[in-house]
Scaffold this motif. Structure first.
Motif, short mmCIF file in Angstrom:
data_model
loop_
_atom_site.label_atom_id
_atom_site.label_comp_id
_atom_site.label_asym_id
_atom_site.label_seq_id
_atom_site.Cartn_x
_atom_site.Cartn_y
_atom_site.Cartn_z
N SER A 279 6.98 -21.14 -21.59
CA SER A 279 7.86 -19.99 -21.80
C SER A 279 8.06 -19.16 -20.54
CB SER A 279 7.30 -19.08 -22.90
OG SER A 279 7.54 -19.59 -24.18
N TRP A 280 9.25 -18.60 -20.40
CA TRP A 280 9.48 -17.57 -19.39
C TRP A 280 9.34 -16.22 -20.08
CZ3 TRP A 280 13.33 -13.86 -19.66
CH2 TRP A 280 14.33 -14.08 -20.60
N PHE A 281 9.01 -15.18 -19.33
CA PHE A 281 8.70 -13.88 -19.91
C PHE A 281 9.46 -12.76 -19.23
CE2 PHE A 281 5.10 -16.46 -21.10
CZ PHE A 281 4.73 -16.00 -22.35
N GLU A 282 9.93 -11.84 -20.05
CA GLU A 282 10.42 -10.56 -19.56
C GLU A 282 9.20 -9.67 -19.38
OE1 GLU A 282 12.90 -6.69 -21.25
OE2 GLU A 282 13.13 -8.65 -22.22
N ILE A 283 9.05 -9.07 -18.20
CA ILE A 283 7.89 -8.23 -17.92
C ILE A 283 8.34 -6.77 -17.85
CG2 ILE A 283 6.03 -7.72 -16.30
CD1 ILE A 283 6.20 -10.59 -15.32
N VAL B 18 5.31 -10.16 -10.98
CA VAL B 18 5.74 -11.55 -11.11
C VAL B 18 4.68 -12.37 -11.84
CG1 VAL B 18 6.31 -13.66 -9.84
CG2 VAL B 18 7.16 -11.46 -9.01
N LEU B 19 5.15 -13.24 -12.74
CA LEU B 19 4.30 -14.25 -13.36
C LEU B 19 4.68 -15.59 -12.75
CD1 LEU B 19 2.31 -15.36 -15.51
CD2 LEU B 19 4.26 -15.45 -17.09
N GLY C 32 8.66 -15.32 -14.75
CA GLY C 32 9.07 -14.01 -15.23
C GLY C 32 8.86 -12.96 -14.16
N PHE C 33 9.56 -11.82 -14.31
CA PHE C 33 9.42 -10.73 -13.35
C PHE C 33 9.76 -9.41 -14.02
CE2 PHE C 33 13.94 -11.05 -13.27
CZ PHE C 33 14.43 -9.85 -12.77
N GLY C 34 9.38 -8.33 -13.37
CA GLY C 34 9.71 -7.00 -13.83
C GLY C 34 9.59 -6.01 -12.70
#
Length: 223
Positions: A125-129, A90-91, A80-82
């Motif tokens: 899981s992938w994540f929206e950050i 970044v995760l 994930g990233f934001g």
């Protein structure tokens, strides 16, 4: 910005089109070659209109809009990233949370606790950050997990569809397809107890049907 990006599904196939409302030319620009396939998520940096980030299959591409240069797999093995200001969050696959410049330099570790990270982010899981403030980060997972950087970290196990933040009162609106909930980060728990409870998610409306979007209105007094 006067620009926006469209994913268009036509009889001839799918196309990525850039439209600039400030341009006198009505024709949109075809940006299809800038993307490999159909990315899971795209972020267009509001602070730097000439830079796009596209995420898919654990890889993050950085795209220079002006030169049409694609830095494929700019970052790899991420979940994930934001974007926030000039920084990239970044995760990683190793569950380490990083903050860095948008060119990948000046990396700062925000979370590097394997036990805590496994409890928070799980396995796949992938994540929206979304970075809402300097000390408040929200992670929305593909199964609807809602996590924040504030204790107790996980507020929804699954089913969260989206959120909206009202910064003036530090209120986070969360919705599932049939419920609306509110998290109040404005003040800590005042009870003098040994074990901190942290903010609690209060479900203020239940019984909805296929809620897709919600907003704060009237200075945060109504939804």
């Amino acid at each position: 910005s006067t620009q926006f990006l469209l994913l268009v599904d036509s009889r001839e196939g799918k196309y990525w089109l850039r439209v600039d409302l400030a341009s006198k030319e009505a024709e949109p620009a075809d940006w299809s070659r800038l993307f490999s396939g159909e990315p899971r998520r795209i972020e267009w940096d509001l602070a730097r209109e000439n830079r796009l980030f596209a995420f898919d299959d654990g890889n993050l591409d950085r795209i220079d809009v002006a030169s049409r240069a694609v830095h494929s797999k700019f970052l790899q093995n991420i979940r994930g990233f934001g974007l926030h200001g000039k920084s990239l969050y970044v995760l990683g696959e190793d569950r380490v949370v990083l903050k860095m410049d948008q060119d990948g330099s000046d990396r700062q570790i925000l979370l590097d606790d394997p036990v805590l990270a496994r409890q928070i982010f799980g396995e796949k899981s992938w994540f929206e950050i979304r970075v809402l403030s300097e000390d408040l980060i929200v992670f929305l997972g593909e199964k609807g997990e809602l996590l924040t950087s504030r204790f107790p970290y996980q507020f929804v196990e699954e089913g969260a569809a989206g959120f909206d933040f009202y910064p003036q009162r530090e209120l986070l609106l969360v919705w599932k397809k049939d419920q609306l909930g509110v998290l109040d980060f404005s003040a800590g728990v005042k009870e003098e107890k040994v074990f901190e409870r942290g903010p609690e998610l209060l479900w203020v409306f239940k019984g909805g049907e296929e809620i897709e979007q919600a907003f704060w209105v009237y200075e945060g007094s109504h939804i």
